[in-house]
Design a protein around this motif. Sequence first.
Motif, PDB file in Angstrom:
ATOM      1  N   GLY A 328     -21.291  12.301 -26.647  1.00  0.00           N
ATOM      2  CA  GLY A 328     -20.195  12.642 -25.743  1.00  0.00           C
ATOM      3  C   GLY A 328     -20.353  14.020 -25.147  1.00  0.00           C
ATOM      4  N   HIS A 329     -21.604  14.434 -24.909  1.00  0.00           N
ATOM      5  CA  HIS A 329     -21.883  15.758 -24.345  1.00  0.00           C
ATOM      6  C   HIS A 329     -21.058  15.965 -23.075  1.00  0.00           C
ATOM      7  N   ALA A 330     -20.430  17.117 -22.965  1.00  0.00           N
ATOM      8  CA  ALA A 330     -19.495  17.349 -21.858  1.00  0.00           C
ATOM      9  C   ALA A 330     -20.172  17.230 -20.501  1.00  0.00           C
ATOM     10  N   VAL A 331     -21.384  17.775 -20.368  1.00  0.00           N
ATOM     11  CA  VAL A 331     -22.095  17.668 -19.084  1.00  0.00           C
ATOM     12  C   VAL A 331     -22.433  16.216 -18.798  1.00  0.00           C
ATOM     13  N   ALA A 332     -22.869  15.483 -19.817  1.00  0.00           N
ATOM     14  CA  ALA A 332     -23.203  14.075 -19.620  1.00  0.00           C
ATOM     15  C   ALA A 332     -21.976  13.269 -19.207  1.00  0.00           C
ATOM     16  N   CYS A 333     -20.837  13.551 -19.832  1.00  0.00           N
ATOM     17  CA  CYS A 333     -19.601  12.854 -19.453  1.00  0.00           C
ATOM     18  C   CYS A 333     -19.219  13.161 -18.005  1.00  0.00           C
ATOM     19  N   ALA A 334     -19.377  14.408 -17.610  1.00  0.00           N
ATOM     20  CA  ALA A 334     -19.048  14.790 -16.231  1.00  0.00           C
ATOM     21  C   ALA A 334     -19.956  14.093 -15.238  1.00  0.00           C
ATOM     22  N   VAL A 335     -21.242  14.016 -15.558  1.00  0.00           N
ATOM     23  CA  VAL A 335     -22.184  13.319 -14.674  1.00  0.00           C
ATOM     24  C   VAL A 335     -21.850  11.830 -14.631  1.00  0.00           C
ATOM     25  N   ALA A 336     -21.527  11.239 -15.773  1.00  0.00           N
ATOM     26  CA  ALA A 336     -21.182   9.820 -15.804  1.00  0.00           C
ATOM     27  C   ALA A 336     -19.977   9.528 -14.912  1.00  0.00           C
ATOM     28  N   LEU A 337     -18.995  10.389 -14.944  1.00  0.00           N
ATOM     29  CA  LEU A 337     -17.830  10.213 -14.071  1.00  0.00           C
ATOM     30  C   LEU A 337     -18.234  10.268 -12.601  1.00  0.00           C
ATOM     31  N   ALA A 338     -19.140  11.177 -12.267  1.00  0.00           N
ATOM     32  CA  ALA A 338     -19.620  11.275 -10.886  1.00  0.00           C
ATOM     33  C   ALA A 338     -20.429  10.041 -10.500  1.00  0.00           C
ATOM     34  N   VAL A 339     -21.238   9.516 -11.435  1.00  0.00           N
ATOM     35  CA  VAL A 339     -21.996   8.289 -11.171  1.00  0.00           C
ATOM     36  C   VAL A 339     -21.049   7.141 -10.852  1.00  0.00           C
ATOM     37  N   LEU A 340     -19.991   6.994 -11.638  1.00  0.00           N
ATOM     38  CA  LEU A 340     -19.031   5.917 -11.398  1.00  0.00           C
ATOM     39  C   LEU A 340     -18.348   6.085 -10.051  1.00  0.00           C
ATOM     40  N   ASP A 341     -18.080   7.332  -9.670  1.00  0.00           N
ATOM     41  CA  ASP A 341     -17.524   7.579  -8.336  1.00  0.00           C
ATOM     42  C   ASP A 341     -18.468   7.075  -7.249  1.00  0.00           C
ATOM     43  N   VAL A 342     -19.740   7.421  -7.370  1.00  0.00           N
ATOM     44  CA  VAL A 342     -20.732   7.019  -6.364  1.00  0.00           C
ATOM     45  C   VAL A 342     -20.856   5.495  -6.323  1.00  0.00           C
ATOM     46  N   ILE A 343     -20.935   4.864  -7.483  1.00  0.00           N
ATOM     47  CA  ILE A 343     -21.065   3.403  -7.541  1.00  0.00           C
ATOM     48  C   ILE A 343     -19.892   2.732  -6.829  1.00  0.00           C
ATOM     49  N   GLU A 344     -18.693   3.241  -7.083  1.00  0.00           N
ATOM     50  CA  GLU A 344     -17.511   2.615  -6.491  1.00  0.00           C
ATOM     51  C   GLU A 344     -17.359   2.966  -5.015  1.00  0.00           C
ATOM     52  N   GLU A 345     -17.562   4.233  -4.658  1.00  0.00           N
ATOM     53  CA  GLU A 345     -17.363   4.649  -3.269  1.00  0.00           C
ATOM     54  C   GLU A 345     -18.386   4.025  -2.330  1.00  0.00           C
ATOM     55  N   ARG A 346     -19.608   3.841  -2.800  1.00  0.00           N
ATOM     56  CA  ARG A 346     -20.658   3.258  -1.967  1.00  0.00           C
ATOM     57  C   ARG A 346     -20.776   1.746  -2.121  1.00  0.00           C
ATOM     58  N   GLY A 347     -19.946   1.158  -2.966  1.00  0.00           N
ATOM     59  CA  GLY A 347     -19.994  -0.290  -3.146  1.00  0.00           C
ATOM     60  C   GLY A 347     -21.330  -0.775  -3.663  1.00  0.00           C
ATOM     61  N   LEU A 348     -21.910  -0.047  -4.627  1.00  0.00           N
ATOM     62  CA  LEU A 348     -23.267  -0.352  -5.070  1.00  0.00           C
ATOM     63  C   LEU A 348     -23.361  -1.642  -5.885  1.00  0.00           C
ATOM     64  N   VAL A 349     -22.265  -2.071  -6.484  1.00  0.00           N
ATOM     65  CA  VAL A 349     -22.314  -3.328  -7.228  1.00  0.00           C
ATOM     66  C   VAL A 349     -22.491  -4.494  -6.260  1.00  0.00           C
ATOM     67  N   GLY A 350     -21.674  -4.528  -5.209  1.00  0.00           N
ATOM     68  CA  GLY A 350     -21.822  -5.569  -4.195  1.00  0.00           C
ATOM     69  C   GLY A 350     -23.150  -5.484  -3.484  1.00  0.00           C
ATOM     70  N   SER A 351     -23.610  -4.257  -3.247  1.00  0.00           N
ATOM     71  CA  SER A 351     -24.905  -4.059  -2.602  1.00  0.00           C
ATOM     72  C   SER A 351     -26.033  -4.610  -3.471  1.00  0.00           C
ATOM     73  N   ALA A 352     -25.939  -4.418  -4.791  1.00  0.00           N
ATOM     74  CA  ALA A 352     -26.966  -4.942  -5.694  1.00  0.00           C
ATOM     75  C   ALA A 352     -27.022  -6.462  -5.619  1.00  0.00           C
ATOM     76  N   ALA A 353     -25.860  -7.106  -5.510  1.00  0.00           N
ATOM     77  CA  ALA A 353     -25.839  -8.571  -5.388  1.00  0.00           C
ATOM     78  C   ALA A 353     -26.460  -9.004  -4.070  1.00  0.00           C
ATOM     79  N   ARG A 354     -26.093  -8.339  -2.990  1.00  0.00           N
ATOM     80  CA  ARG A 354     -26.561  -8.738  -1.656  1.00  0.00           C
ATOM     81  C   ARG A 354     -28.053  -8.455  -1.469  1.00  0.00           C
ATOM     82  N   LEU A 355     -28.461  -7.220  -1.756  1.00  0.00           N
ATOM     83  CA  LEU A 355     -29.864  -6.866  -1.569  1.00  0.00           C
ATOM     84  C   LEU A 355     -30.754  -7.507  -2.628  1.00  0.00           C
ATOM     85  N   GLY A 356     -30.179  -7.760  -3.810  1.00  0.00           N
ATOM     86  CA  GLY A 356     -30.938  -8.474  -4.827  1.00  0.00           C
ATOM     87  C   GLY A 356     -31.280  -9.887  -4.376  1.00  0.00           C
ATOM     88  N   ALA A 357     -30.339 -10.545  -3.689  1.00  0.00           N
ATOM     89  CA  ALA A 357     -30.613 -11.874  -3.151  1.00  0.00           C
ATOM     90  C   ALA A 357     -31.713 -11.817  -2.099  1.00  0.00           C
TER      91      ALA A 357
END
Length: 440
Positions: A328-357
């Motif tokens: 639970g390193h504080a820097v790692a937690c902060a980066v993880a929160l930023a990663v989740l922001d990027v994934i959600e804001e850029r719609g990377l889950v849907g993009s992975a499904a579409r581009l994966g196809a």
Amino acid sequence: MSLTNVGNDRHAAGTDTDRARERDRRHLWHPWSSVRQPADDRPILVAGEGCRVRDVTGAGYLDAMASAMNSSCGYAHPALLEAARRQLELLPHFDLSAASHLPAGLAAERIAGLLPAGLERTFFVNSGSEATEAAVRIAHDHWTNRGEPRDRLVTFAAGYHGTTLVAQHLSGLPTNAIHGTAPFPVTRVELPLEPAALRTPEALTLLADAFERAVLDGPPPAAVMVEPLLNVGGGVVLPDGFLRALRALCDRTGALLIVDEVFCGFGRTGRMFGFQHDGVTPDLVTMSKGISGGYVPFAALTTTDEVYRSFAADPLLGGLRYGHTTGGHAVACAVALAVLDVIEERGLVGSAARLGAELLAGLAPLAEHPEVTDVRGLGLVATVECRQPESAAALVAEAKRQGVLLRQQGRAVMAIPPLVIDAAEVAELVRAAEQAVARL
């Protein structure tokens, strides 16, 4: 420094390249690598940006192995760099056994919000292997705390859950064999069909029956632990409905269902978590890799409040006797929160499904080549299976010469690009694979 300029400065001069290789040969012990035949042709990387990396010679590559499958947001993402910098200035870390800090609570809350209802208690560690270790320890202790000791686990023979002693003991892969006394009983289930045949109608019944026999043949297991997609086991896509059948089996027998999302989690398969393709809720979920994007070591285990509360019965501590100073390193937690922001804001889950196809459709014709036995995929995981490991190695080597880094797992060649890949880069990846296969 811009990635396009890396390789043009003094660090990329021939003499410095030679020194870098000599340092590697003399002092560095590479994981999962031969000591008898060191790989002197591996690139020595100096920078990355987006989906691309560059080595000391100035050569650039499209990363389709995603830096050991970690990279979700690509390299040099400004939001992740800023999150790390800001947290380093505030508080780099504090041992969570002695206190708490804001990033850990925020990260745990955020993870609970992404998982199905009921999965709400998160324990932080530093790697997927440690998450496996914690999951097994929790499963064993949960039953002891209930006064009904169970220690057997059921899993895939071709599964992979890490490289600590406990994690390697779970696997039946030859490279994971441990020496010495087995720490607890494990029943390992072999695939009943070749990976290419797991897409046939009878595959689900055969696989579900194999797990039912494994669970029922012996003492009641503490848990069944599986990956939603077998990664190191060869990029094997499992039949639709398999996790639903496994959930029903665990409900009947009381075994906890542990799903290892270290590789699949956070968008890799085109859903936030791989188990969501089957609409199930596990009892424990392990996660790592994509949640921190490879920027920092970080992993987590999330479980139910019922499992968590059972530890009140622990006779010595009244809690879990397990943890790491930097979990639970504080820097790692902060980066993880930023990663989740990027994934959600850029719609990377849907993009992975579409581009994966698109990626899978582009690679599918390779199955016609006589050295290729199957092409399969799920989200941004695509596997080209060859007839023999030597063909797979040749495919990877030829793609590297064309500037694309692929990953070999035995006979399987896997394309696992960062989630931020775009359509043009997918097309580039497909062209490189086509040309590489044509030269087999």
